[in-house]
Design a protein around this motif. Structure first.
Motif, PDB file in Angstrom:
ATOM      1  N   THR A 169      -6.981  -1.960  -9.526  1.00 36.99           N
ATOM      2  CA  THR A 169      -5.843  -1.351 -10.220  1.00 36.99           C
ATOM      3  C   THR A 169      -5.167  -2.393 -11.085  1.00 36.99           C
ATOM      4  OG1 THR A 169      -4.423  -1.857  -8.334  1.00 36.99           O
ATOM      5  CG2 THR A 169      -5.412   0.336  -8.422  1.00 36.99           C
ATOM      6  N   ARG A 193      -9.549   0.422  -1.509  1.00 36.83           N
ATOM      7  CA  ARG A 193      -9.295  -0.486  -2.634  1.00 36.83           C
ATOM      8  C   ARG A 193      -8.423  -1.671  -2.201  1.00 36.83           C
ATOM      9  NH1 ARG A 193      -9.571   2.049  -7.303  1.00 36.83           N
ATOM     10  NH2 ARG A 193      -8.360   3.797  -6.448  1.00 36.83           N
ATOM     11  N   ALA A 194      -7.410  -1.379  -1.416  1.00 41.58           N
ATOM     12  CA  ALA A 194      -6.518  -2.448  -0.974  1.00 41.58           C
ATOM     13  C   ALA A 194      -7.253  -3.472  -0.124  1.00 41.58           C
ATOM     14  CB  ALA A 194      -5.353  -1.853  -0.193  1.00 41.58           C
ATOM     15  N   ARG A 196       1.900   1.940  -3.491  1.00 42.35           N
ATOM     16  CA  ARG A 196       0.813   2.557  -4.262  1.00 42.35           C
ATOM     17  C   ARG A 196       0.700   4.039  -3.943  1.00 42.35           C
ATOM     18  NH1 ARG A 196      -4.275  -1.759  -4.065  1.00 42.35           N
ATOM     19  NH2 ARG A 196      -3.197  -3.530  -5.069  1.00 42.35           N
ATOM     20  N   PHE A 197       0.786   4.370  -2.665  1.00 40.37           N
ATOM     21  CA  PHE A 197       0.764   5.786  -2.286  1.00 40.37           C
ATOM     22  C   PHE A 197       1.947   6.526  -2.923  1.00 40.37           C
ATOM     23  CE2 PHE A 197      -1.486   4.528   1.896  1.00 40.37           C
ATOM     24  CZ  PHE A 197      -2.726   4.797   1.354  1.00 40.37           C
ATOM     25  N   ARG A 227      -9.476   6.343  -0.593  1.00 41.38           N
ATOM     26  CA  ARG A 227      -9.990   5.410  -1.602  1.00 41.38           C
ATOM     27  C   ARG A 227      -8.973   4.320  -1.912  1.00 41.38           C
ATOM     28  NH1 ARG A 227     -12.664  10.389  -5.021  1.00 41.38           N
ATOM     29  NH2 ARG A 227     -14.741  10.286  -4.032  1.00 41.38           N
ATOM     30  N   GLU A 228      -7.685   4.666  -1.905  1.00 39.48           N
ATOM     31  CA  GLU A 228      -6.670   3.642  -2.134  1.00 39.48           C
ATOM     32  C   GLU A 228      -6.627   2.660  -0.972  1.00 39.48           C
ATOM     33  OE1 GLU A 228      -4.625   1.854  -4.777  1.00 39.48           O
ATOM     34  OE2 GLU A 228      -5.226   3.918  -5.205  1.00 39.48           O
ATOM     35  N   TYR A 229      -6.825   3.154   0.241  1.00 41.13           N
ATOM     36  CA  TYR A 229      -6.935   2.289   1.415  1.00 41.13           C
ATOM     37  C   TYR A 229      -8.111   1.336   1.260  1.00 41.13           C
ATOM     38  CZ  TYR A 229      -9.082   1.378   6.024  1.00 41.13           C
ATOM     39  OH  TYR A 229      -9.712   0.808   7.097  1.00 41.13           O
ATOM     40  N   LEU A 270       0.834  -1.198   0.000  1.00 46.83           N
ATOM     41  CA  LEU A 270       0.000   0.000   0.000  1.00 46.83           C
ATOM     42  C   LEU A 270       0.866   1.244   0.000  1.00 46.83           C
ATOM     43  CD1 LEU A 270      -2.839   1.093  -0.011  1.00 46.83           C
ATOM     44  CD2 LEU A 270      -2.932   0.813   2.471  1.00 46.83           C
ATOM     45  N   LEU A 282     -15.146   1.046  -6.432  1.00 49.25           N
ATOM     46  CA  LEU A 282     -13.695   1.175  -6.547  1.00 49.25           C
ATOM     47  C   LEU A 282     -13.187   0.128  -7.540  1.00 49.25           C
ATOM     48  CD1 LEU A 282     -12.715   1.550  -2.796  1.00 49.25           C
ATOM     49  CD2 LEU A 282     -12.480   3.296  -4.540  1.00 49.25           C
ATOM     50  N   ALA A 328      -8.111  10.776  -2.222  1.00 47.93           N
ATOM     51  CA  ALA A 328      -7.282   9.829  -2.970  1.00 47.93           C
ATOM     52  C   ALA A 328      -6.718   8.746  -2.069  1.00 47.93           C
ATOM     53  CB  ALA A 328      -6.162  10.585  -3.672  1.00 47.93           C
ATOM     54  N   LEU A 331       1.349   7.339  -6.523  1.00 45.15           N
ATOM     55  CA  LEU A 331       0.441   8.476  -6.685  1.00 45.15           C
ATOM     56  C   LEU A 331       1.158   9.793  -6.390  1.00 45.15           C
ATOM     57  CD1 LEU A 331      -2.795   7.045  -5.006  1.00 45.15           C
ATOM     58  CD2 LEU A 331      -2.493   7.577  -7.428  1.00 45.15           C
TER      59      LEU A 331
END
Length: 949
Positions: A503, A384-385, A331-332, A380-382, A328, A500, A377, A335
């Motif tokens: 990726t 999604r994971a 991924r951050f 939402r990535e959290y 994660l 979501l 952002a 971004l």
């Protein structure tokens, strides 16, 4: 001694287990622990560690180790800190730590530091202590593996443990030092950390037990009260002594038993819980505004502390969840590297709140005003994971990194440093983590790797992370968020809604820089006589210096020096090389930095080419197996830098933060103003307006450095566990294969003139910190460092002045926590050198401090110092020189430029003899020559709005 007061809670990842229905908060007392973690573990301790316990309850850990050879590290840890204080005792644990150096049964007040200095232990570098929430640590770094010196160290530790006198007069003198430390540490960063603690865990004991204490409790502290706290908490059952170094373990254990066996056992009261931590606390929002704070928003939830022993199963679970957090994090990071990045950085982590609970936090750092975009952002990535998990490629990247770290550790196991082994011993003491052999850790990892699947990683992460359901939301920044707390909560709720998509996983590319043309030809090959450095020159002009050592197994240091550096900065273009700090972030022509990170995962390589005073320099540690790739990476950055936009974005974000904080503390205000004040605002040494930095881009950097990258002289140093002929062949295929370079580093004579102001009027610098903080600094011009004897004498004068200032300003007057002296004799700027004395003090004490400094300096000019003072200043320097070539990095300082700076070798070899020959009269002569009262430039740093002193 520099006492490092740890004021921030260090969050370590907690053990993982199935979640159970939590109680409302943790209990008020920490549960008892086993004597040693091995009692509850199936992991075998490294047999080279010897653990034991005396009859009185004191524990010890000893180990014989010879890296670096001839040295020993001694530690004594008391399992008591600020958490053990009552409301009226706040700050006492730290105050007692100070008093440990102020008199005991066998050592009169003021003599402990002097005794150690005479034995070669420098005040600060080798003699140290720190107070934390839950422990107090005393440290002695012995420069010689001498049984008599170890005996002295053990005697002093025992004096601290049970023999302190704490005379009322000594307490009164030290009170001023403690209060000055409190004043110095009162920064915007500390105030923000305290606010965060109290927001996350209101009413928790740790948030109200900062080790520094309060002004009220410190002023009320009496010798009797401090002695009562000390006697209650400094007991054998709370004490662990660690001795690791180049002495037999039997000898170390015998010394511990000799000095501590007759210490009488005493009751050991349990340490109060750091909590309560409220596991049902949710839905609150906090806002902190401070002009110096960069913008951050945090979402947090608490869960119970999981008290699980250190077992193989627990380590497997820990590894799975850590891989999840790291994926994660990647991924951050990806971004944050976008040209229109939603945030500067973000992370998800779970950490222990001591043993009272655990906290999962999503932290997002944004540009000013960008909090909403960043929050949406990252959140939402959290989501999604946790919803979709991770790809096979993402897991493989992290497994490669972990595997390489374990392999490197196993291969270097025989030459682990004393410091690394001490850290392992203290992890056993504090965290119940068994110090296993690196080889056994690698074997367990290899057996477990087939089970590290995307599904297993996601399941472990879900078991560990406390769900961020109606989290505690906290904003910190320079200006309040538009819409306030309601807007923050609304943004979070918005991020938690909606679909979501998954990726796309991207497979890493192949490194594109393996071929630089036909290998270069060696045209010169000689062995330097004094130190055995092999010196190579290729037909294209590239130089290579090699020194094989056995100091660190499976470790190789590589240094690249390329002509130019800050010599390219001129009065007309002072920021020519400023953006070199972002050069590596610009990636390569064929790979972005993010792509490189995936391509190179599992390889021990890196590059951070910076602009130094005379050259562009990169220093990287690699392994014999990865040396070829390391050289390819370095050559790729020299021949095909990417200058990609993401590097510019990162640079500008850092510029904005720097200028927002530039005057927030006295130290930062002084540091950012000093160069300009001393040079009459020569633009090469002065900060320019913020707009000048924001206007920089890679196009301007490329224009400034492209010629040097293409043509500038290159010298490479390689030190460590490396076969010389193999290293020569690898350099031949990379740097030796490049087109011809300039044969010599350019002299830049016009750039080597650095002015020192002729104006002796007092300068005033304003800061925006607390109204009681001030700094007084006096700076004298001296000379450059071309004469090694003069430079050495000025360095010895620096040590003498520092000891004298500490004894005057700190111990006698109690005005300054850490007064400083510094001599700089430049070998870059011709004829340029400075000698400076500085002290951070209460604004009300600035005048008396200034007078004390001038009186101290004048005494150094008026008469030779005593033989004892000269010895105390010189002995740590002599021991430092004796230990200078016991690490690869110290060797690299001589090897890196051995062909173009051969005089460094001669200076190193003659350093001890030159130092030993210096007399008190020599020191006085240079004090008289350079430190005349009317030659000093005084700079006073005072608060905004305060009258000029």
């Amino acid at each position: 001694m520099v006492r490092r007061l740890i004021l921030l809670l260090a969050l370590a990842l907690a053990a993982c287990a199935q979640q159970v229905a939590p109680p409302s908060s943790a209990s008020s007392v920490v549960a008892p622990r086993p004597v040693w973690a091995m009692e509850r573990s199936d992991i075998a301790i490294d047999p080279a560690f010897r653990t034991g316990q005396l009859a009185n309850g004191l524990r010890f850990i000893v180990r014989s180790n010879a890296t670096p050879r001839g040295t020993v590290l001694v530690r004594m840890e008391i399992a008591a800190g600020s958490l053990d204080e009552t409301e009226a005792e706040r700050g006492y644990a730290h105050f007692v730590e100070h008093m440990a150096f102020n008199g005991s049964t066998r050592v009169p007040e003021g003599e402990m530091v002097r005794l150690l200095e005479r034995q070669g232990l420098a005040f600060g570098a080798d003699t140290n202590a720190q107070t934390n929430f839950h422990y107090t640590l005393y440290t002695l770094d012995l420069p010689r593996a001498d049984p008599a010196l170890l005996d002295t160290a053990m005697m002093l530790m025992r004096e601290t443990a049970s023999e302190l006198t704490m005379a009322p007069a000594a307490v009164g003198r030290e009170r001023g030092v403690v209060l000055s430390e409190m004043r110095d540490r009162n920064t915007f960063a500390l105030r923000a950390a305290i606010d965060e603690m109290r927001f996350l865990n209101p009413g928790a004991r740790y948030a109200e037990r900062l080790p520094i204490g309060t002004t009220e409790t410190l002023n009320a502290a009496t010798a009797e009260a401090l002695r009562a706290f000390w006697r209650r908490t400094y007991v054998p059952a709370k004490t662990t002594v660690v001795v690791i170094g180049d002495l037999p373990a039997d000898l170390a254990e015998a010394a511990i038993r000799q000095h501590f066996a007759d210490w009488q056992a005493a009751p050991s009261p349990p340490q109060p819980s750091a909590g309560p931590v409220r596991f049902d606390d949710r839905g609150r929002t906090g806002i902190l505004v401070d002009p110096a704070l960069s913008e951050r928003i945090t979402a947090s939830r608490h869960g119970p502390y999981e008290d699980r022993p250190d077992t193989a199963a627990r380590r497997r679970e820990n590894l799975l969840r850590q891989i999840g957090y790291d994926i994660l994090g990647r991924r951050f990071q990806r971004l944050a590297r976008q040209p229109q990045a939603p945030f500067r950085a973000a992370s998800l982590s779970t950490g222990e709140v001591f043993r009272a609970g655990r906290t999962t936090s999503l932290e997002i750092d944004t540009i000013d005003g960008g909090w909403r975009t960043g929050l949406l952002a990252a959140a939402r990535e959290y989501r999604r994971a946790l919803a979709h998990g991770f790809s096979t490629a993402e897991v493989a990247e992290q497994v490669a990194i972990v595997r390489t770290a374990h392999r490197n550790g196993a291969r270097a196991a025989a030459t682990r440093s004393n410091a690394a082994l001490v850290n392992a011993a203290l992890a056993l003491v504090r965290d119940d983590q068994v110090p296993a052999t690196p080889e056994s850790s690698l074997a367990r990892l290899e057996a477990f790797i087939p089970a590290i699947t995307p599904g297993a990683v996601l399941a472990a992460l879900r078991r560990e992370a406390v769900p961020l359901d109606r989290p505690l939301l906290r904003f910190a920044g320079r200006r309040a968020p538009e819409g306030g707390a309601e807007a923050i909560r609304a943004a979070w709720d918005e991020a938690m809604r909606g679909p979501l998509p998954r990726t796309d996983a991207r497979a890493p590319a192949t490194f594109a820089y393996a071929d630089f043309g036909p290998a270069g030809t060696v045209v010169a090959d000689r062995r330097e006589a004094a130190l055995g450095i092999r010196e190579i020159r290729f037909a294209n002009g590239v130089r290579l210096n090699l020194r094989q050592t056995g100091l660190e197994q499976d470790r190789v240091l590589v240094q690249l020096d390329l002509d130019g550096g800050d010599m390219l900065a001129t009065r007309d273009n002072p920021l020519a090389t400023e953006m070199m700090s972002a050069f590596a972030a610009g990636g390569l022509g064929r790979h972005s930095q993010d792509q490189l990170q995936s391509i190179l995962a599992g390889r021990t390589v890196g590059l951070d080419l910076q602009s130094g005073p005379e050259s562009f320099t990169a220093i990287t540690q690699t392994t014999p197996a990865d040396l070829a790739l390391q050289l390819q990476l370095m050559a790729a950055y020299v021949t095909d830098p990417g200058y990609r936009a993401e590097g510019e974005v990162i640079y500008r974000q850092n510029v904005n933060t720097f200028f927002a904080q530039r005057f927030a503390t006295p130290a930062s205000a002084l540091g950012s103003s000093l160069g300009g004040l001393l040079s009459d605002e020569d633009p090469r040494f002065s900060f320019q307006p913020a707009e000048a930095y924001r206007a920089l881009d890679f196009a301007r950097l490329k224009e400034a450095v492209a010629d040097r990258l293409a043509h500038g002289a290159i010298e490479i140093g390689v030190v460590g566990d490396v076969a010389e002929d193999e290293a020569i062949a690898l350099v031949a295929r990379t740097f030796g294969a490049l087109p011809p370079r300039e044969a010599e580093f350019r002299p830049y004579p016009e750039q080597r003139q650095r002015p020192f102001t002729q104006d002796r009027l007092v300068r005033i610098v304003r800061h925006t910190g607390p109204a009681d903080q001030a700094i007084v600094r006096l700076t004298w011009p001296t000379r450059d460092g071309e004469d090694p004897v003069a430079a050495m004498t000025l360095e010895l004068l620096e040590k003498v002045a520092r000891i004298t200032l500490v004894e005057t300003l700190r111990e006698k007057l109690g005005k300054a926590y850490s007064p400083a002296a510094d001599s700089e004799t430049s070998r870059v700027w011709r004829g340029y050198g400075t000698f400076a004395v500085a002290a951070s003090v209460n604004l009300a004490d600035l005048a008396v401090t200034r007078a004390a400094i001038r009186e101290t300096v004048e005494a150094l000019r008026a008469r030779p110092v005593s033989d004892d003072l000269l010895q105390r200043a010189r002995e740590p320097m002599l021991d430092a020189f004796a230990n200078a070539l016991k690490s690869n990095r110290s060797w690299l300082a001589l090897v890196g430029r051995a062909q173009t700076r051969p005089d460094r070798i001669e200076r190193q070899l003659q350093s001890r003899a030159r130092l030993a020959a210096l007399t008190a009269a020599d020191v006085q002569a240079l004090a008289r020559q350079y430190l005349a009262p009317d030659r000093a430039v005084e700079i006073d740093v005072v608060p905004e709005g305060a009258p000029a002193p």
